[in-house]
Design a protein around this motif. Structure first.
Motif, mmCIF file in Angstrom:
data_model
loop_
_atom_site.group_PDB
_atom_site.id
_atom_site.type_symbol
_atom_site.label_atom_id
_atom_site.label_comp_id
_atom_site.label_asym_id
_atom_site.label_seq_id
_atom_site.Cartn_x
_atom_site.Cartn_y
_atom_site.Cartn_z
ATOM 1 N N THR A 11 -32.708 -15.204 -60.001
ATOM 2 C CA THR A 11 -32.696 -16.438 -59.205
ATOM 3 C C THR A 11 -33.458 -17.563 -59.893
ATOM 4 O O THR A 11 -33.602 -18.638 -59.330
ATOM 5 N N ARG A 12 -33.934 -17.354 -61.095
ATOM 6 C CA ARG A 12 -34.802 -18.342 -61.725
ATOM 7 C C ARG A 12 -34.030 -19.591 -62.148
ATOM 8 O O ARG A 12 -32.816 -19.554 -62.302
ATOM 9 N N ARG A 37 -15.932 -9.693 -54.931
ATOM 10 C CA ARG A 37 -16.886 -10.575 -54.244
ATOM 11 C C ARG A 37 -18.034 -10.893 -55.190
ATOM 12 O O ARG A 37 -18.414 -10.059 -56.002
ATOM 13 N N LEU A 38 -18.583 -12.074 -55.036
ATOM 14 C CA LEU A 38 -19.720 -12.489 -55.843
ATOM 15 C C LEU A 38 -20.899 -12.708 -54.907
ATOM 16 O O LEU A 38 -20.839 -13.553 -54.018
ATOM 17 N N LEU A 39 -21.951 -11.914 -55.078
ATOM 18 C CA LEU A 39 -23.144 -12.024 -54.248
ATOM 19 C C LEU A 39 -24.289 -12.558 -55.112
ATOM 20 O O LEU A 39 -24.736 -11.885 -56.043
ATOM 21 N N PHE A 44 -29.550 -15.195 -50.702
ATOM 22 C CA PHE A 44 -30.211 -14.190 -49.855
ATOM 23 C C PHE A 44 -31.710 -14.193 -50.150
ATOM 24 O O PHE A 44 -32.244 -13.233 -50.720
ATOM 25 N N PRO A 45 -32.424 -15.257 -49.770
ATOM 26 C CA PRO A 45 -33.854 -15.354 -50.091
ATOM 27 C C PRO A 45 -34.707 -14.448 -49.192
ATOM 28 O O PRO A 45 -35.351 -14.893 -48.254
ATOM 29 N N VAL A 68 -31.931 -10.636 -44.302
ATOM 30 C CA VAL A 68 -31.808 -9.208 -44.597
ATOM 31 C C VAL A 68 -30.596 -8.630 -43.872
ATOM 32 O O VAL A 68 -29.839 -7.836 -44.438
ATOM 33 N N LYS A 69 -30.379 -9.050 -42.637
ATOM 34 C CA LYS A 69 -29.200 -8.579 -41.888
ATOM 35 C C LYS A 69 -27.915 -8.992 -42.594
ATOM 36 O O LYS A 69 -26.965 -8.199 -42.719
#
Length: 194
Positions: A11-12, A37-39, A44-45, A68-69
């Protein structure tokens, strides 16, 4: 349809991981019968795992954190995974390890593959992630894509990253072939065991 999620494990700022993630994602999309799919972990912090009981604890209450959910739901909907991981100081980025640690049953009995970069082409990061994956009851496939340091440097110096990635078509195909075989086998086994 088989759902394979490509997980961007960094995530940097100025990260390289988006380029190989998009590259391997396109190869997945070109396969028939795959819901690619691209995650992106930037989407998702999650806080660092701090819960009183581990995700593997039978009967544990659902987590309250909405991110988180959302993350857990994405993992549950996926049949297999490709982790795009940097190597930071001999291991994966903390944000990726944290994302793995928040989830347990949703990872179970699914296949995983790795695209890596960094020192030693990210091989040591993958080595650590394979051990974590096994503990999460993921099934890591043997084939991986290890991006040479020269391609990573091209990113930082404004060079031709695409040319470097294009040289990895053969190992990428082998990895995807292995991942899809194991994903289908495990999907059938999970359905039969239910």
């Amino acid at each position: 349809m088989t759902a394979i999620s490509v997980i961007i494990g960094s995530t940097r700022q100025g990260r390289f991981s988006e380029k190989p993630a998009q590259w391997i994602f396109q190869r997945l999309k070109n396969r028939g019968g795959i819901d690619a799919r691209l995650l992106d972990l930037r989407d998702f912090p999650m806080p660092f795992f701090d819960q009183p009981v581990p995700p593997a604890m039978p009967g544990r209450p659902p987590y309250d954190n909405e991110v988180v959910k959302k993350w857990t739901a994405e993992i549950a909907r996926s049949d297999g995974f490709i982790f795009v991981t940097p190597e930071y100081n001999y291991g994966p980025a903390a944000v990726l390890k944290n994302a793995l640690d928040w989830v347990y049953p949703e990872w179970n009995r699914k296949a995983a593959a790795f695209v890596s970069y960094g020192s030693a082409a990210g091989a040591r990061s993958v080595q650590q992630l394979r051990e974590t994956a096994i503990e999460l009851q993921l099934a890591p496939v043997r084939s991986s894509v290890h991006i040479p340091v020269a391609t990573l440097w091209a990113h930082f110096k404004g060079g031709d990253v695409d040319a470097g990635l294009a040289e990895l078509e053969v190992p990428a195909k082998a990895m995807i072939d292995d991942l899809l075989w194991w994903t289908e086998a495990l999907k059938v086994a999970r359905t039969t065991a239910s």
